[in-house]
Design a protein around this motif. Sequence first.
Motif, PDB file in Angstrom:
ATOM      1  N   GLU B 225     -35.938  36.052  82.428  1.00  0.00           N
ATOM      2  CA  GLU B 225     -35.231  37.269  82.863  1.00  0.00           C
ATOM      3  C   GLU B 225     -33.937  37.452  82.080  1.00  0.00           C
ATOM      4  O   GLU B 225     -33.598  38.564  81.666  1.00  0.00           O
ATOM      5  N   LEU B 226     -33.211  36.351  81.867  1.00  0.00           N
ATOM      6  CA  LEU B 226     -31.921  36.479  81.172  1.00  0.00           C
ATOM      7  C   LEU B 226     -32.103  36.790  79.697  1.00  0.00           C
ATOM      8  O   LEU B 226     -31.325  37.530  79.101  1.00  0.00           O
ATOM      9  N   TYR B 228     -34.736  38.458  78.606  1.00  0.00           N
ATOM     10  CA  TYR B 228     -35.277  39.813  78.585  1.00  0.00           C
ATOM     11  C   TYR B 228     -34.172  40.865  78.648  1.00  0.00           C
ATOM     12  O   TYR B 228     -34.303  41.947  78.063  1.00  0.00           O
ATOM     13  N   GLN B 229     -33.077  40.525  79.340  1.00  0.00           N
ATOM     14  CA  GLN B 229     -31.953  41.470  79.437  1.00  0.00           C
ATOM     15  C   GLN B 229     -31.545  41.998  78.062  1.00  0.00           C
ATOM     16  O   GLN B 229     -31.111  43.140  77.930  1.00  0.00           O
TER      17      GLN B 229
END
Lengths: 109, 384
Positions: B225-226, B228-229
């Motif tokens: 997720e981090l 992907y940011q």
Amino acid sequence: MSSLRPWQELSPGGTIRPTDAEKPKTGSWRTGIKPLADLSKCTNCLLCWLYCPDSAILIEDTTFVGFDDYFCKGCEVCAAVCPVGAIEMVSEETETPERWVMRSDESGS
Amino acid sequence: MAVKTQEGAQLLTGGEAVAYAMAQIDPDVFPVYPITPQTPIIQTFAKLVANGKATTEIVNVESEHSAMSATIGSALAGARSMTATSSQGLALMAEMVYIAAGMRTPIVMAVGNRALSAPLNIHCDHSDSMMIRDSGVIQLFAESVQEAYDLTVMATRIAEHPDVMLPVLVCQDGFTLTHSEEPLVLTSDEVVKDFAGEYKVPLPLLDVEEVTTKGIFALQDYYTELRYQMNAAMEAAETVIADVFDEYSPLVDRPFGLLEEYELEGAEKVVFLMGSTAGTIKDVVDELRSEGQKVGLLRLISYRPFPAEAIRNALASVDEVIVLDRSDAPGAVPSLHAEMAAALYGSGVKLRAHVFGLGGRELVPDEARAIFAGEAPTHVALRS
Ligand code: SF4
Ligand code: SF4
């Protein structure tokens, strides 16, 4: 365990505010020994507070008040740095309060 | 050939011009380590600080790894921070470049592009920038001294935009731009200062009212997720860059874009490349056009984010695109070639690609003509 959050809800780069983190009970990893302070020796120099790698020394304003079992790992650093030998490591089984409040009325004596 | 010089123009090298832009912005901190051909940037910047033009704290560190580490630290602490490097310096810095991007650090870095060793070489190619192509940093490539200056003036606004928060690298060709004087018009101090504005970073590390932890540990549960940011940040950057360009353009009366279209009207064959070599290609395009050939140039300024859709649109009615990479990829195809193959997949546009200009080798007009004619080897000017 809380549900995992999607990427949109994470701060950029994963910056964490205290309110973002679940309070992890890292004290459960303790080595099997924990610190016990002798307040009749303690001079309140706060070296233990400065050195504790887990912020497990509790203070109120600038007064030593004990150890936070929730985070303490039993690393013995506080006992090693205490200049007056006021901290002794004792076995995990020894009865100590979950959260110490050691400095009471007798502190000024 | 008559050279048209803009009113108020002066002669500066690319290194000096970029240092001048940085001094006008007057960042708080500038950790840096010298390396050819970046050195004129910090040399000029240090002189400007010594003469009182800027109040920046220059930190002389012991390596580029430390330069980027210190830049990340000060930028996240709440101080506008810049640095500069080239080639081996960027290679040594690479670990921290990934960290700067991953921690979403809005720094500005000037790059004088130079070939990577071995063999040792101090001249231009883009292999240093390509090495960190997937790090998550924005990379803008200048064709001229004027453009390197303008991009630097605009860079903080892109890096610090809340939707972006990524390092911006302003890349200029080593020696060809860093050490060559060209006429340029400097923007006034007031306009630059006003345009750059105040440095604001969300949740700065030195904010004692709202304490934070940065540089966190994220495992299987949050790493994806981090990372992907940064995709979302790069997507936003495409719009932010265009907006910042549009805001600055009328102030200086010069056009800016993520791409430059040169003689694309009715063009059948179009060269696609980045950097100063576009000047040579433009001359050759002019010559070939006067001979009746339908040729053009599409120059890439924003390498990251890579504006794939805009490129596809710009080339919609072209027969053939000739991609010129100024870096090699032994055992594979170089970056621009691969990006263009992906961008044009299914469009029907023919794709041809060459590697040129490694280690500072010039691309001369005759070779450019051979490239358009389909007579150049895959590695332009390779002796074999
Ligand atoms: S034993 Fe270690 S973790 Fe526990 S209070 Fe002492 S220094 Fe801190
Ligand atoms: S180091 Fe020892 S004397 Fe100093 S505050 Fe801690 S327990 Fe008391």
